[in-house]
Each structure stands twice: as structure tokens, then as C-alpha cells.
Design a protein around this motif. Structure first.
Motif, mmCIF file in Angstrom:
data_model
loop_
_atom_site.group_PDB
_atom_site.id
_atom_site.type_symbol
_atom_site.label_atom_id
_atom_site.label_comp_id
_atom_site.label_asym_id
_atom_site.label_seq_id
_atom_site.Cartn_x
_atom_site.Cartn_y
_atom_site.Cartn_z
ATOM 1 N N LYS A 161 13.056 -2.940 0.378
ATOM 2 C CA LYS A 161 13.783 -4.242 0.396
ATOM 3 C C LYS A 161 13.107 -5.092 1.812
ATOM 4 O O LYS A 161 13.062 -6.083 1.842
ATOM 5 N N ASP A 162 13.343 -4.145 3.027
ATOM 6 C CA ASP A 162 13.068 -4.691 4.219
ATOM 7 C C ASP A 162 11.362 -5.332 4.276
ATOM 8 O O ASP A 162 11.355 -6.628 4.873
ATOM 9 N N LYS A 163 10.634 -4.804 3.871
ATOM 10 C CA LYS A 163 9.015 -5.267 3.722
ATOM 11 C C LYS A 163 9.098 -6.399 2.918
ATOM 12 O O LYS A 163 8.282 -7.221 3.070
ATOM 13 N N LEU A 164 9.960 -6.323 1.810
ATOM 14 C CA LEU A 164 9.772 -7.620 0.803
ATOM 15 C C LEU A 164 10.644 -8.667 1.342
ATOM 16 O O LEU A 164 10.425 -9.907 0.531
ATOM 17 N N GLY A 165 11.721 -8.629 2.383
ATOM 18 C CA GLY A 165 12.161 -9.486 2.825
ATOM 19 C C GLY A 165 13.452 -9.904 1.854
ATOM 20 O O GLY A 165 13.870 -11.140 1.758
ATOM 21 N N ILE A 166 14.100 -8.837 1.353
ATOM 22 C CA ILE A 166 15.068 -9.007 0.351
ATOM 23 C C ILE A 166 16.304 -8.283 0.898
ATOM 24 O O ILE A 166 16.189 -7.219 1.616
ATOM 25 N N ASN A 167 17.492 -8.590 0.299
ATOM 26 C CA ASN A 167 18.730 -7.959 0.539
ATOM 27 C C ASN A 167 19.040 -7.127 -0.547
ATOM 28 O O ASN A 167 19.744 -5.896 -0.189
ATOM 29 N N GLY A 168 18.276 -6.997 -1.616
ATOM 30 C CA GLY A 168 18.450 -6.058 -2.715
ATOM 31 C C GLY A 168 17.483 -6.375 -3.865
ATOM 32 O O GLY A 168 17.308 -7.815 -3.965
ATOM 33 N N VAL A 169 17.287 -5.632 -4.951
ATOM 34 C CA VAL A 169 16.497 -6.012 -5.872
ATOM 35 C C VAL A 169 17.193 -7.089 -6.886
ATOM 36 O O VAL A 169 16.841 -7.940 -7.210
ATOM 37 N N PHE A 170 18.606 -6.683 -7.029
ATOM 38 C CA PHE A 170 19.468 -7.705 -8.158
ATOM 39 C C PHE A 170 20.208 -8.368 -7.323
ATOM 40 O O PHE A 170 20.909 -7.747 -6.277
ATOM 41 N N ALA A 171 20.370 -9.558 -7.844
ATOM 42 C CA ALA A 171 21.762 -10.297 -7.361
ATOM 43 C C ALA A 171 22.880 -9.623 -7.601
ATOM 44 O O ALA A 171 22.944 -8.779 -8.523
ATOM 45 N N ALA A 172 23.990 -10.012 -6.865
ATOM 46 C CA ALA A 172 24.978 -9.459 -7.069
ATOM 47 C C ALA A 172 25.593 -9.311 -8.620
ATOM 48 O O ALA A 172 25.616 -10.451 -9.073
ATOM 49 N N VAL A 194 10.383 1.448 -10.875
ATOM 50 C CA VAL A 194 9.870 0.261 -9.968
ATOM 51 C C VAL A 194 11.270 -0.342 -9.082
ATOM 52 O O VAL A 194 10.871 -0.654 -7.929
ATOM 53 N N VAL A 195 12.208 -0.700 -9.718
ATOM 54 C CA VAL A 195 13.210 -1.098 -9.169
ATOM 55 C C VAL A 195 13.796 -0.277 -7.817
ATOM 56 O O VAL A 195 14.176 -0.681 -7.021
ATOM 57 N N GLU A 196 14.076 0.753 -7.969
ATOM 58 C CA GLU A 196 14.385 1.856 -7.086
ATOM 59 C C GLU A 196 13.268 1.970 -5.887
ATOM 60 O O GLU A 196 13.868 2.024 -4.768
ATOM 61 N N ASP A 197 12.311 1.778 -6.125
ATOM 62 C CA ASP A 197 11.077 1.851 -5.008
ATOM 63 C C ASP A 197 11.068 0.529 -4.154
ATOM 64 O O ASP A 197 10.891 0.383 -3.266
ATOM 65 N N MET A 198 11.411 -0.675 -5.281
ATOM 66 C CA MET A 198 11.568 -1.984 -4.542
ATOM 67 C C MET A 198 12.516 -2.152 -3.479
ATOM 68 O O MET A 198 12.792 -2.488 -2.485
ATOM 69 N N GLN A 199 13.918 -1.262 -4.062
ATOM 70 C CA GLN A 199 14.958 -1.249 -3.099
ATOM 71 C C GLN A 199 14.605 -0.728 -1.878
ATOM 72 O O GLN A 199 15.181 -0.867 -0.751
ATOM 73 N N ALA A 200 13.882 0.496 -2.154
ATOM 74 C CA ALA A 200 13.433 1.105 -0.810
ATOM 75 C C ALA A 200 12.647 0.430 0.225
ATOM 76 O O ALA A 200 12.707 0.735 1.365
ATOM 77 N N PRO A 218 0.732 -1.172 0.088
ATOM 78 C CA PRO A 218 0.033 0.152 0.061
ATOM 79 C C PRO A 218 0.874 1.301 -0.183
ATOM 80 O O PRO A 218 0.381 2.379 -0.431
ATOM 81 N N GLU A 219 2.028 1.261 0.548
ATOM 82 C CA GLU A 219 2.976 2.408 0.628
ATOM 83 C C GLU A 219 3.848 2.613 -0.496
ATOM 84 O O GLU A 219 4.758 3.434 -0.433
ATOM 85 N N LYS A 220 3.812 1.674 -1.565
ATOM 86 C CA LYS A 220 4.978 1.750 -2.638
ATOM 87 C C LYS A 220 4.477 3.267 -3.467
ATOM 88 O O LYS A 220 3.261 3.608 -3.320
ATOM 89 N N LYS A 221 5.485 3.717 -3.903
ATOM 90 C CA LYS A 221 5.332 5.084 -4.655
ATOM 91 C C LYS A 221 4.923 4.958 -5.996
ATOM 92 O O LYS A 221 5.051 6.069 -6.681
#
Length: 454
Positions: free
Chosen positions: A193-204, A185-191, A164-167
């Protein structure tokens, strides 16, 4: 794992098994020179890969049972396909069907390549832009394709779209059609990331020496292919031996998005390998990773994998290039079928008939899919005929997508591995902050010319 990737295309590498030809053991029904009365009794082909020789033996048995024509299978020793082909071309049993790896390979064998424009196999090629063509004729038909793009975990992207809080107002990956949308989308997902349970959008981004082929080859293929397109470069000629890196800033766009929205600090990317990167995706530590369809087995085979097969999907690699809304993923091959123009007309027809049987009959298609494991680029294969993995299905989906032009593989015309290594080193220095993007571009352009002696 392949370090390729296709359409069109490092010089004769002659990869992944294929057929080589019809011999001259024919019955001549009362004519001195064969002609239309010539009856072909055998088809000969040279197998590239020893590990699938037994599959070709079974294909031979099935073909003879259905047609009465004997398929003689010979297997070249590992690493000797080109030398074996060269030797066979000098004999009375020269192959009628053989393989080249793309335009560079074709240029070496052009004198032996018949026009395949009228063959049934070519008529059923889904994307005819993948074929090797010259002067309006078709000289090589791809018989197996692979593809790469941005692999994403649909479960994680769907979780983001439900926040609900995505920008952003984006509600599905189907709405991502260009770099601008992908970036927000990627930059908002990165912001988030904690809510999504990931360490980052892209793998290293794996920039360790020897592990950087996804960027210095696969990613680089896109701007170079589009530059060739804009300049109408004939890849069988000489004009590909210099580049201007016209789409340098577009490459930078997506590369920056990768390294700035990642699981790993960009200064540490010189220690990352591909296996670790793919494991991050498999374990749910990220939402996206650039790789090819071969990555499906890497993902699903990781111990502790959390990604369901049905959630593994492809997005195109958008860079901000005009018209990219109508482009798909990168689909190509280094495996092209050719028919020997020096063979008799009857032999050429027999060769074409066999190839069409292999890729159109129920018996042949079962061998292709279930035992050879090919993603075949022909409309004779219906949905469900592809190998049973999620990214193979995605490639088939993109090949059949209306209004979408997939990007061919042209990296087989790239200079030597030394060039790619230098470009990879420059990309690592840029990621670590010790080189500017202008220096990366200069390396890409200057070393390309130097490798070709220009």
C-alpha cells in the motif's frame, strides 16, 4: 442515493416514475363492444415523481406529434403512488400501464397483469431473467436498471500490476475471475500500500447505524439470491419466508477481505458513513469500494477528487461460490412495467405500442437517456446511449457481456428494515470482535423467520 438495489424482488415500494395507462375514451367504429374496431384516442399514465412531471409533459407533446395519440399525464403526490393506483383501478379510467416493484408487488396486482411475452418491448429486453415471470408467462418488464459491485480505480490497480516486487503473477483485472484470485491480489496490494500511495485497498466498511445498507442488504443479496436459485424458490409464493443462509461462509469470505484490507481499523467501523467511505475512494486513499452506479456522481463530485472518470470500473463481488467465474455484477430494479389485463385488447395494444416507442424510437430514447436519466435494459439502446457517466457505461457493458449471468436484485423480498438493522448490528459486533460468525449466521436465519412470523 438509493438503498436498494435488483433482478427479482421489501414489499410494494413502487419507486421511480412510470406510466399508468390508457383510458376508456375511445372511438367505437360501429360496434357495440369495441372489439377490433375500437380506436384508442388517448393513453393515460400516472407519474410517480413530481420532480420529473415536466419531462413527461414533453414526452406527451412529442408522442402526440409523431402518432396523433394524446398522452394524458397525471402526477401522484409524493408517497401516494400505491393509494392513487388503487383508487384509479376502481374507476372507468383505470390505468392500462402501471408499475410494480417486483414479485411481491406483482403478487398484489396479479389479477391485473397481462402476459407481455409477445410484446415488442419484451422481445428487446437484454436479460430476460430480469422480468417478472410466473407459469411461463411474463407479467412485468424492467424499464430501468441499476447495478452494484466492487468499484475500482484502474490507475491504482494498473500501478500494482506494474510493481516488479509484487508476489502475484496477475497482470490485469481481466484475470480476476473468482474470489481466490481477488484475495491474493487484494492482500498483496495491501502489503504494497505504501508503494501504491494508498491507506488500504478497500474504503472503510460503513457499519454506522443507518449507513450499513451496502452489507446487510446489497452484499446479503448475493448469497440469498443464489440460495433461492438453488432451491428454485418462487418469489411470488411463500417459500422465500425462511432461509438457511447456505452461503454464509462465502459472505464471510468477502466481508473479511473488506474489513481486513481497509483504510480503517475494523474496530472503528461503527463510526463510518457511506459519504466518508466514498470520499476515501474519490481522494485516492484506496483502490476499491463496494457500491452502485449512483456512486459515480459521489466520486466525481468530491472536492479534490483525484480519480479520472475513465478509471472508474466495476468488478463482480466474488465470494468463492462455485461457478462464479461466469457471474457478473448485481443488476436489477424495483421498477417493472405492467399492462392491465382488464383493459380492452385495443387499449392493451396501444399501451404496448407507446412503451415500445418510448424505448425504441430516436425521440423516445433521447428522453429516456438525456432527461429521465435511465439505464434502459433493451437492445434498442446502442453503446453510447446510456447516461454519460462511467459506471452507467460499465452496467451496459456487463449487460451485453457474452457468457456472463448477472445477479438479480432479490432484496425486495427481504424482511422489514428492522431485520436489516439487526443484521447490520451483528456484522458490526463481528467486525469489532464481540460476536462470532456463528452468531451472525444465527441472527440472519432466526430473525428472518421471526419477521415473517414463522
Amino acid at each position: 442515493m438509493v438503498k436498494k438495489l435488483i433482478s427479482v424482488f421489501a414489499a410494494i415500494l413502487l419507486a421511480s416514475g412510470v406510466f399508468t395507462g390508457c383510458n376508456r375514451n375511445t372511438a367505437n367504429n360501429g360496434t357495440s363492444n369495441g372489439g377490433s374496431a375500437e380506436t384508442v384516442k388517448e393513453i393515460r399514465y400516472l407519474n410517480f415523481k413530481p420532480e420529473i412531471a415536466e419531462v413527461y409533459d414533453r414526452i406527451s407533446q412529442a408522442y402526440e406529434k409523431e402518432t396523433g395519440i394524446r398522452l394524458v399525464v397525471e402526477t401522484a403526490a409524493s408517497g401516494t403512488y400505491e393509494s392513487t393506483l388503487t383508487a384509479r383501478m376502481a374507476t372507468d379510467n383505470a390505468p392500462t400501464i402501471f408499475q410494480v416493484n417486483g414479485p411481491i408487488g406483482y403478487s398484489s396486482w396479479a389479477d391485473y397483469c397481462a402476459d407481455l411475452s409477445d410484446t415488442e418491448l419484451y422481445q428487446h429486453l437484454n436479460d430476460k431473467s430480469l422480468a417478472i415471470t410466473a407459469d411461463g408467462a411474463v407479467y412485468g418488464i424492467p424499464y430501468v436498471v441499476e447495478g452494484y459491485g466492487i468499484i475500482y480505480n484502474k490507475k491504482i490497480t494498473d500501478a500494482y500490476f506494474a510493481l516488479p516486487e509484487k508476489k502475484t503473477d496477475i497482470s490485469s483485472t481481466d484475470e480476476i475471475k473468482n474470489f481466490a484470485t481477488l484475495k491474493v491480489v487484494v492482500e498483496d496490494m495491501q502489503a504494497n500500500k505504501d508503494k501504491l500511495g494508498i491507506n488500504g485497498v478497500f474504503a472503510a466498511t460503513s457499519l454506522k447505524s443507518g449507513e450499513d445498507w451496502r452489507w446487510q442488504t446489497h452484499l446479503m443479496n448475493i448469497p440469498i439470491t443464489l440460495e433461492f436459485r438453488d432451491k428454485n424458490i418462487d418469489l411470488t409464493g411463500e417459500d422465500y419466508k425462511s432461509i438457511e443462509f447456505k452461503y454464509s461462509e462465502n459472505f464471510k469470505n468477502i466481508f473479511d477481505l473488506y474489513i481486513n484490507n481497509s483504510t480503517t481499523d475494523k474496530k472503528q467501523l461503527g463510526t463510518v458513513d457511506v459519504t466518508s467511505s466514498m470520499a476515501e475512494f474519490a481522494l485516492g486513499k484506496c483502490a476499491m469500494v463496494q457500491n452502485g452506479n449512483w456512486g459515480a456522481s459521489q466520486i466525481l463530485g468530491v472536492t479534490g477528487n483525484t480519480v479520472a472518470a475513465d478509471d472508474i470500473k466495476f468488478l463482480p463481488i466474488y465470494m468463492g461460490i462455485e461457478g462464479e467465474e461466469n457471474t457478473g455484477i448485481c443488476i436489477g430494479t424495483e421498477n417493472f412495467i405492467c399492462i392491465n389485463s382488464k383493459a380492452s385488447e385495443a387499449e392493451q395494444k396501444a399501451a404496448a405500442d407507446f412503451l415500445y416507442w418510448l424505448f425504441s424510437s430516436e425521440t423516445g430514447k433521447k428522453f429516456v437517456t438525456d432527461e429521465l436519466g435511465f439505464i434502459a435494459p433493451f437492445d434498442t439502446f446502442a453503446e453510447g446511449d446510456e447516461p454519460n457517466d462511467p459506471l452507467a457505461r460499465e452496467i451496459t457493458r456487463y449487460m451485453n457481456m457474452e457468457g456472463i449471468a448477472n445477479i438479480p436484485w432479490n432484496f425486495t423480498v427481504f424482511p422489514s428494515p428492522n431485520y436489516k438493522d439487526m443484521l447490520g448490528t451483528a456484522l458490526l459486533k463481528y467486525a469489532q470482535g464481540t460476536a462470532t460468525w456463528d452468531e451472525v449466521k444465527k441472527t440472519a436465519v432466526d430473525e428472518w423467520k421471526n419477521e415473517f412470523g414463522i
